[in-house]
Scaffold this motif. Structure first.
Motif: not given
Length: 214
Positions: A25-26, A28-29, A32-33, A46-48, A50-52
């Protein structure tokens, strides 16, 4: 053993299913970032966000922004090479394998449009990573080219030279239509590309190597 210890040991021990899912998940996010903001403008936050995923959790899997960027480039390379390898496995000859391989790559890029941006960033972030990215792709090409030469399907050119020529074609045809225009490569373009590869530009003239052998 904790997941953090596993990461610190270079992931020599397998992650739990939950851990593998979170790590992916990290990644994949991050794709995008980094694709949208660029490596230097992006942050772990930014990554964390958006990845929640909690920022502390990030460091269970990656020690830094650079490490996740390097892991992402390696995964993108591995994923599309595996996809192409799977698709061309039953090709009847070298030309058919190239047709399938190019189509597969263009479709893969359409689903991962940030690939171009991320790979080009790598030359500034980590030049050795950038070089290894292309060397891994070339190694697969070279093996197939050597086999095709051995079976007399294609002329006996230097396999590495041919590999980088084919890589250049796929890189820029994909950039022109898939990345810039966000569309499939038109059939007329694809057919011209394949005719260029297997028939060349000359109109029936012998190539230089054949002339030297006469």
């Amino acid at each position: 053993m904790s997941e953090k210890t596993i990461q610190a040991d270079g992931l020599q021990m397998p992650l739990t299913k939950k851990g593998a899912k979170t790590r992916q998940k990290l990644l994949d996010t991050a794709e995008k970032v980094f694709g949208r903001k660029g490596y230097f403008n992006a942050s772990v936050v930014d990554i964390t966000q958006q990845a929640n995923v909690a920022q502390g959790t990030f460091y269970n899997y990656f020690s830094s922004k650079l490490e996740i960027f390097e892991a992402l480039v390696k995964q993108l390379s591995q994923d599309f090479r595996n996809q192409i390898r799977s698709e061309v496995a039953n090709a009847r000859n070298f030309e058919e394998a190239q047709r399938i391989g190019f189509r597969t790559f263009f479709q893969w890029v359409k689903n991962h449009r940030d690939l171009y941006s991320i790979v080009q960033q790598a030359v500034l972030v980590d030049e050795e990573l950038y070089r290894r990215y292309y060397e891994r792709i070339a190694s697969g090409y070279i093996k197939g080219i050597e086999e095709a030469i051995g079976q007399k399907e294609i002329q006996s050119f230097d396999p590495e030279t041919v590999a980088y020529c084919l890589m250049g074609i796929s890189q820029f045809i994909g950039m022109r239509w898939v990345y810039w225009e966000n569309q499939d490569v038109p059939d007329r373009v694809f057919n011209d590309m394949m005719n260029f590869i297997f028939k060349g530009l000359s109109r029936g003239r012998k190539n230089e190597r054949d002339c030297l052998l006469d």
